[in-house]
Structures are given as C-alpha cells and as structure tokens.
Design a protein around this motif. Structure first.
Motif, short mmCIF file in Angstrom:
data_model
loop_
_atom_site.label_atom_id
_atom_site.label_comp_id
_atom_site.label_asym_id
_atom_site.label_seq_id
_atom_site.Cartn_x
_atom_site.Cartn_y
_atom_site.Cartn_z
N ASN B 54 47.95 32.74 39.23
CA ASN B 54 47.14 32.34 38.08
C ASN B 54 47.94 32.30 36.79
N LEU B 55 49.23 32.62 36.87
CA LEU B 55 50.05 32.68 35.66
C LEU B 55 50.31 31.27 35.13
N ASP B 56 49.89 31.01 33.91
CA ASP B 56 50.16 29.70 33.31
C ASP B 56 50.44 29.87 31.81
N TYR B 57 50.64 28.74 31.15
CA TYR B 57 50.94 28.74 29.72
C TYR B 57 49.87 29.48 28.94
N GLU B 58 48.61 29.21 29.29
CA GLU B 58 47.48 29.80 28.58
C GLU B 58 47.51 31.33 28.66
#
Lengths: 151, 131
Positions: B54-58
């Motif tokens: 689930n790791l993203d920019y956001e």
C-alpha cells in the motif's frame, strides 16, 4: 610440550555459539548497511514526483521482494536483539557468567517477535494481491508475477 | 632457542593514545540502543501495521506533513548511517591487512556515507507535496 601443541594448532579461532553470533552480527550489519543505501536512494526519488517514485516502488512489490523483506525483518530483529545481548554482557557485571542463558533468551525473544511478523507479512501479501488484482487472479499468479499490474 | 611467552592475552594497553576507539565503542552502544527503538518501530509501521504493497506517494506525503515524522526519519537516517559507517570501519580494519587498500576502503566508505547522508537529509528537508 603442552605449549608447543598450542602453537602448532595455528591461529584459527574455533569458538562456538559466541563466535557464530559474532559472525551473524557482522554479516547482518554489512547487509543492513547495503540495504540502507538502496533505501535512501529509493526514498529520495520521491522528490522527482509520484510517477517516478511509484514506478520505482513497483519493483519492490513482487513476491520475491516480499521474501527479501522477511529476510530484512529477520536481519533487523536479529541484529537488534543480538546487540542488546552484547550490551548486557558488556555492562552487567555477571553477564559473562550467564552467556548461555542470555543466548537462549535472545533466541526466544527473536522467535516470539519474528514468527508472528512473518505470518502477517505473508498472509497480508496474498490478501492484498488478490484484492487489488483483476478477478481470476490466483495465488500462483501473485507468486510468479515479476511486477504487479496494480499500484 | 625457544622463548616461552607467558603474557598471552595480556597486551599492555596503549599509553597516551587517543580515546577515539573508546568513544566509538561507547557510541555503538548508545546509538544501537536508540536504533533498537527507531529502526524496529519503523519496520513495524512499514511492514507489519501497514503493508508495503500500500506504500505510495500519498502515504509518504501525508507522513511528512507532520514535522514529527520528518524529525523521526532524519534521526533514523543519521543514527543508522553513523552506526553503520563505524561498524564497517571496524570490519574493514579487521579484514584488510594492506595499509594502502585499507586507507582506500576507509576513504570510499566515508565518502559514500557522506554523500548518502546529504541525499537523505535533502529529501527529508526539501520534500514538498506536488499533488
């Protein structure tokens, strides 16, 4: 002569658990430093915007990297707990009398944290992979796919 | 004639030398103790309580909106780099006998660590959300 016998055995130190824990601490230490450099680069890519950052992150999201992540967790936990053991031996006046017990306590603490962590990291991978992928995706697809088709 | 040594393991401590090695030894204990909390907590947040899938920019942008997490990450960066650099300094010292190669390896290590410290610090301090 007993003295000569000591000389002829050469200079290779043959310790037991303590020596292997020393080797373990060095190997994980060097490995973690290498991973730290990789991690700094991949995180700094966030300055270049979401597309590039998430493109780089996608490489980390295949199943082989999840296995490596579990190895990373083992290295961090093992290095941390063994480090605490070293500090205990150094600073506790009776530490060296209880080395065997300290080794067992360290291993026990490691397993108590590492086993449930591994379980969570494994099951969570497949749950999320099946949830995010298009319908018809199987567990085998989740394992063999080099880069996932979702973000 | 064979001379018999009886002083095994009882080398004289260096007299009048610098206390750098003692301080380095002490630093490894202190930074190690702090890193047990910082690094293990970081691992649990990223890999156990959340999932890196689930790791993203956001996720990072939201985290770095609070100065607390920027400070946490910078402290983790600085301590782990220093702890790792000193660890590798000792590993190089123990395993490379040739003085010239040892010096080269040490220089390469210090240079690399400094560059990565600058890159990491710049990323944490200069990050501004784009979307």
């Amino acid at each position: 002569m007993a003295y000569q016998k000591i000389v002829s055995t050469g200079s290779v130190y043959k310790g037991k658990t303590g020596m292997w824990l020393y080797v373990f601490h060095r190997v994980t230490g060097v490995g973690l430093f290498g991973y730290l450099l990789l991690h700094i680069i991949s995180t700094a890519l966030i300055l270049l915007g979401p597309e590039i950052y998430e493109g780089a992150e996608a490489v980390y999201k295949n199943f082989y990297f999840r296995v490596a992540e579990i190895g990373l967790m083992a290295a961090v936990l093992g290095h941390a707990i063994n480090g605490l053991r070293i500090i205990t031996v150094d600073l506790w006046s009776k530490g060296s009398d209880f080395q065997k017990q300290l080794n067992f306590v360290s291993l026990f603490i490691f397993l108590v944290i590492f086993i449930p962590t591994t379980y969570k990291m494994t099951t969570s991978y497949f749950d999320l992979c099946l949830e995010k992928s298009s319908s018809g995706t199987t567990v085998v697809d989740c394992i063999i796919r080099p880069i996932p088709d979702w973000k | 004639m064979q001379t018999t040594r009886t002083d095994w393991g009882r080398r004289q401590p260096p007299i009048g030398g610098s206390s750098f090695e003692l301080q380095a030894w002490f630093f490894m204990r202190v930074s190690g103790l702090v890193l047990v909390f910082l690094a293990v907590w970081h691992m649990f947040i990223m890999h156990v309580f959340n999932d890196t899938l689930n790791l993203d920019y956001e996720f990072v942008a939201a985290r770095w909106e609070t100065p607390y997490w920027r400070a946490f990450d910078w402290l983790l960066l600085a301590l782990s780099l220093l702890h790792g650099t000193n660890g590798l300094r000792v590993v190089i010292h123990d395993n490379i006998a040739d003085k010239t190669i040892k010096k080269l390896a040490h220089s390469a290590l210090y240079g690399t660590s400094l560059i990565f410290f600058i890159i990491g610090t710049y990323a944490i301090v200069a990050f501004v959300r784009q979307v």
